[in-house]
Scaffold this motif. Structure first.
Motif, PDB file in Angstrom:
ATOM      1  N   ALA A 137      91.789 -74.495-130.848  1.00 27.86           N
ATOM      2  CA  ALA A 137      91.095 -74.832-129.204  1.00 27.86           C
ATOM      3  C   ALA A 137      91.247 -73.348-128.881  1.00 27.86           C
ATOM      4  O   ALA A 137      90.401 -72.938-128.183  1.00 27.86           O
ATOM      5  N   CYS A 156      87.930 -71.281-127.886  1.00 30.26           N
ATOM      6  CA  CYS A 156      87.892 -71.113-126.193  1.00 30.26           C
ATOM      7  C   CYS A 156      87.306 -69.581-126.223  1.00 30.26           C
ATOM      8  O   CYS A 156      86.587 -69.278-125.334  1.00 30.26           O
ATOM      9  N   VAL A 196      86.989 -80.598-122.957  1.00 28.60           N
ATOM     10  CA  VAL A 196      87.566 -80.766-124.285  1.00 28.60           C
ATOM     11  C   VAL A 196      88.214 -82.100-124.801  1.00 28.60           C
ATOM     12  O   VAL A 196      88.723 -82.961-124.207  1.00 28.60           O
TER      13      VAL A 196
END
Ligand code: PRP
Ligand code: URA
Length: 209
Positions: free
Chosen positions: A37, A41, A130
């Protein structure tokens, strides 16, 4: 139609290979979801606007760039989306977090809402929804529906693994939403699980099975 970005960065792909492995245990799985993640990002924030400022270093004045424009919000879809939040917050520490609770009905595979708590000024923010998995797309579409009903306009969706069925469904329902995926898998099976996928993301993050 907004773009679909499939991130082929070697670090993301390496971590994803370990994440998919059925022998990867809960502790490592959870850490990998966070690490992926964080790397995603970095890519998903690439086009955030910046402005020039001047900073005094110990020896001179430097022209620098800082984030400008809308503030951000991270919206995890519960449960599994929670696994992606901490590393994103480490990169964007003043970002607000809203939660949308949805689970898939095991028979119909339709999303069922059980919780929604969003920052008050959510409509003013650049939003990152997300969730590790984009399967039928039902959960993503429902979450984006909530956000748009509250006036949100700038929405980016981040999923670790998606499939063509889910991407098509989100694009048809929300053509303005940009998608970031670490992998676009082959198809859904008869239980609406992504193939090859990684199994049930929530269960593997929280060790519930
Ligand atoms: C999983 C996943 C997504 C959803 C994706 O959650 O984390 O939210 O399924 O499927 P869809 O695209 O077909 O909607 P699940 O419903 O298993 O809930 P959980 O996170 O609480 O385990
Ligand atoms: N939800 C998951 O956790 N995994 C899938 O493959 C599909 C939906």
């Amino acid at each position: 139609m907004a773009e679909v970005h499939v991130l082929d960065h070697p670090l993301i792909q390496h971590k994803l290979a370990i994440l998919r492995d059925k022998n990867t245990g809960v502790k490592e799985f959870r850490a990998l979801v966070g690490e992926i993640a964080g790397l995603m990002c970095y890519e998903a924030t690439r086009n955030l606007p910046t402005e020039e400022i001047e900073v005094e270093t110990p020896v001179a004045v430097a022209k620098c760039r800082t984030l400008a424009g809308k503030k951000q919000a991270i919206i995890p879809i519960l449960r599994a989306g929670l696994g992606m939040v901490d590393t994103m917050l480490a990169l964007m520490p003043s970002t607000k977090v809203g939660h949308i609770g949805l689970y898939r009905d095991p028979e119909t595979h339709q999303p069922v809402e059980y919780y929604c708590k969003l920052p008050e000024d959510i409509d003013q923010r650049q939003i990152f929804v997300v969730d590790p998995m984009l399967a039928t797309g039902g959960s993503a579409i429902a979450a984006i529906d909530f956000l748009k009903a509250r006036g949100c306009k700038n929405i980016i969706m981040m999923n670790i693994i998606g499939c063509p069925e889910g991407v098509k469904a989100v694009q048809e329902a929300h053509p303005d939403v940009e998608l970031y995926l670490a992998a676009l898998d082959d198809h859904l099976n008869e239980h609406a699980y992504i193939i090859p996928g990684l199994g049930d993301a929530g269960d593997r993050i929280f060790g519930t099975k």
